[in-house]
Design a protein around this motif. Structure first.
Motif, PDB file in Angstrom:
ATOM      1  N   LEU A  55      82.338  34.604 -23.409  1.00  0.00           N
ATOM      2  CA  LEU A  55      83.608  33.888 -23.501  1.00  0.00           C
ATOM      3  C   LEU A  55      83.466  32.465 -22.964  1.00  0.00           C
ATOM      4  O   LEU A  55      84.061  31.525 -23.516  1.00  0.00           O
ATOM      5  CB  LEU A  55      84.686  34.650 -22.720  1.00  0.00           C
ATOM      6  N   ASN A  58      84.321  29.162 -25.145  1.00  0.00           N
ATOM      7  CA  ASN A  58      85.266  28.124 -24.712  1.00  0.00           C
ATOM      8  C   ASN A  58      84.586  26.764 -24.631  1.00  0.00           C
ATOM      9  O   ASN A  58      85.190  25.735 -24.981  1.00  0.00           O
ATOM     10  CB  ASN A  58      85.865  28.500 -23.360  1.00  0.00           C
ATOM     11  N   LYS A 109      90.510  35.234 -26.811  1.00  0.00           N
ATOM     12  CA  LYS A 109      90.934  35.291 -25.414  1.00  0.00           C
ATOM     13  C   LYS A 109      90.049  36.193 -24.565  1.00  0.00           C
ATOM     14  O   LYS A 109      90.067  36.107 -23.339  1.00  0.00           O
ATOM     15  CB  LYS A 109      92.380  35.784 -25.322  1.00  0.00           C
ATOM     16  N   THR A 110      89.298  37.078 -25.199  1.00  0.00           N
ATOM     17  CA  THR A 110      88.435  38.013 -24.482  1.00  0.00           C
ATOM     18  C   THR A 110      87.069  38.043 -25.157  1.00  0.00           C
ATOM     19  O   THR A 110      86.928  37.625 -26.321  1.00  0.00           O
ATOM     20  CB  THR A 110      89.014  39.448 -24.502  1.00  0.00           C
ATOM     21  N   PRO A 111      86.038  38.549 -24.460  1.00  0.00           N
ATOM     22  CA  PRO A 111      84.726  38.689 -25.106  1.00  0.00           C
ATOM     23  C   PRO A 111      84.800  39.561 -26.356  1.00  0.00           C
ATOM     24  O   PRO A 111      84.114  39.278 -27.350  1.00  0.00           O
ATOM     25  CB  PRO A 111      83.862  39.339 -24.023  1.00  0.00           C
ATOM     26  N   GLU A 112      85.627  40.599 -26.316  1.00  0.00           N
ATOM     27  CA  GLU A 112      85.784  41.469 -27.480  1.00  0.00           C
ATOM     28  C   GLU A 112      86.365  40.713 -28.663  1.00  0.00           C
ATOM     29  O   GLU A 112      85.979  40.951 -29.823  1.00  0.00           O
ATOM     30  CB  GLU A 112      86.655  42.671 -27.137  1.00  0.00           C
ATOM     31  N   ASP A 113      87.298  39.795 -28.388  1.00  0.00           N
ATOM     32  CA  ASP A 113      87.848  38.950 -29.458  1.00  0.00           C
ATOM     33  C   ASP A 113      86.744  38.139 -30.127  1.00  0.00           C
ATOM     34  O   ASP A 113      86.732  37.960 -31.352  1.00  0.00           O
ATOM     35  CB  ASP A 113      88.898  37.987 -28.899  1.00  0.00           C
ATOM     36  N   LYS A 137      85.834  49.646 -12.868  1.00  0.00           N
ATOM     37  CA  LYS A 137      87.005  50.098 -13.615  1.00  0.00           C
ATOM     38  C   LYS A 137      87.140  51.610 -13.664  1.00  0.00           C
ATOM     39  O   LYS A 137      88.251  52.123 -13.797  1.00  0.00           O
ATOM     40  CB  LYS A 137      86.957  49.547 -15.047  1.00  0.00           C
ATOM     41  N   SER A 145      79.271  43.626 -18.351  1.00  0.00           N
ATOM     42  CA  SER A 145      80.127  42.704 -17.607  1.00  0.00           C
ATOM     43  C   SER A 145      79.307  41.821 -16.678  1.00  0.00           C
ATOM     44  O   SER A 145      79.811  40.852 -16.121  1.00  0.00           O
ATOM     45  CB  SER A 145      81.172  43.479 -16.801  1.00  0.00           C
ATOM     46  N   PRO A 178      81.492  38.062 -19.785  1.00  0.00           N
ATOM     47  CA  PRO A 178      82.202  36.835 -19.405  1.00  0.00           C
ATOM     48  C   PRO A 178      81.460  35.584 -19.864  1.00  0.00           C
ATOM     49  O   PRO A 178      82.075  34.583 -20.220  1.00  0.00           O
ATOM     50  CB  PRO A 178      82.267  36.915 -17.878  1.00  0.00           C
TER      51      PRO A 178
END
Length: 334
Positions: A212, A216, A229-233, A23, A152, A209
């Protein structure tokens, strides 16, 4: 011979250091003894620049220097082999011969997590949590140490420091090895995630990932629609979402189980250093005794594993610092 940028003086025997990520790209200059010139650090969006050479040209222009140093060191995510090194999960590659042609000398190229491990040899990291009573960075002593970063992906490297202070860093791709499912709970988790009976790798679970993925899977298991919806969430909602809380706890158990297995595999009996944004985000879960107990599940080596010092650490510009230290060792300026 020297060159000016702004009010500062850059020596001809400096080196250019580059952390090439998925990134972002970060460059900086170091002195000949490996120290980072912090005022030279520049960061670029990897989605904006067109390649490593173009980013280096931008860096040179931003510093206002007529030519870049000949010596260089770069870190990349992935396996560092051959001339053209692919940057994992991107269409980019880094060319050793291309950088030599651009800068004048062959570059030192390291795996990104090996660079972070070298950083621990350069200076004390900030110990945020001593899981087993360690008061400082274990890697400053002689011995063999394991460094694991939960980001990540799952970064794994080993450090060996002998009695004279000489350091060797062993990069690995151990994060892509099989997951150590050492309890019925972790066996069930791996079974939920296995596809066509293929073994689940450690990185599929012990990573951002992976968090998450665990969240899920638990949502499906409990018949709930996932809110995160994201790992941060997930990490932000542990106080309000019971499934997020459970996912962080399960990731912590998976981490300690994997860390214990890797400690035995690499003979890192002198210390474990834990790094990475995810590790810091799930620290309350990593602290829990029931999670830490999975580090020492081996019947034969339970006592030896229980005695391994374990600490959560953080340090700024880790990859650049590590590249400077590795380059210093390469050129014999200990």
């Amino acid at each position: 011979m020297s060159r000016r940028y702004g009010r500062d003086l850059v020596q001809a025997d400096n080196a250019v250091l580059g952390s090439i990520g998925r990134k972002r790209i970060c460059f900086g200059l170091s002195t000949r003894n490996g120290s980072i010139l912090h005022e030279t650090i520049r960061t670029y969006d990897a989605h904006v620049v067109s390649g490593v050479s173009a980013a280096l040209t931008t860096f040179q222009r931003d510093l206002g220097i007529s030519v870049l140093p000949r010596r260089s060191a770069f870190s990349v995510p992935g396996l560092v082999r051959g001339d053209a090194i692919s940057i994992t999960k991107t269409s980019w590659f880094l060319s050793r011969s291309g950088l030599k042609g651009m800068l004048g000398e062959p570059p030192l190229v390291l795996n990104d997590f090996a660079a972070e491990a070298w950083a621990l040899c350069a200076a004390e990291g900030h110990v945020r949590e001593a899981f087993s009573g360690s008061n400082g960075s274990p890697a400053k002593r002689s011995g063999t140490f394991l460094v694991i970063g939960i980001t990540s992906g799952l970064g794994v490297a080993a450090i060996h420091r002998n009695e004279t202070g000489a350091v060797t860093v062993l990069p690995t791709e151990a994060g892509h090895g099989a997951f150590a499912a050492v309890t019925p709970e972790l066996i069930d988790l791996a079974a939920m995630l296995s596809i066509s009976r293929q073994p689940v790798t450690a990185e599929e679970l012990v990573s951002a990932p992976g968090l998450l993925t665990i969240y899920n899977a638990l949502s499906r298991q409990r018949g709930c629609l996932p809110r995160a919806k994201t790992p941060e969430d997930v990490t932000r909602s542990t106080a309000t979402d019971p499934i997020a809380h459970a996912a962080c706890d399960l990731l912590a158990k998976a981490f300690w189980a994997q860390a214990g297995s890797l400690t035995m595999s690499l003979g890192a009996w002198d210390g474990l250093l834990v790094a990475g944004a995810v590790a810091h985000a799930i620290l309350p879960s990593l602290r829990k005794p029931e999670a830490q107990a999975l580090f020492a599940t081996s019947m034969k080596f339970r006592r030896a594993l229980s005695d391994v010092p374990r600490a959560l650490i953080s340090y700024e510009n880790a990859e650049l610092v590590g590249l400077g230290e590795a380059l210093r060792h390469r050129w014999g300026h200990a």
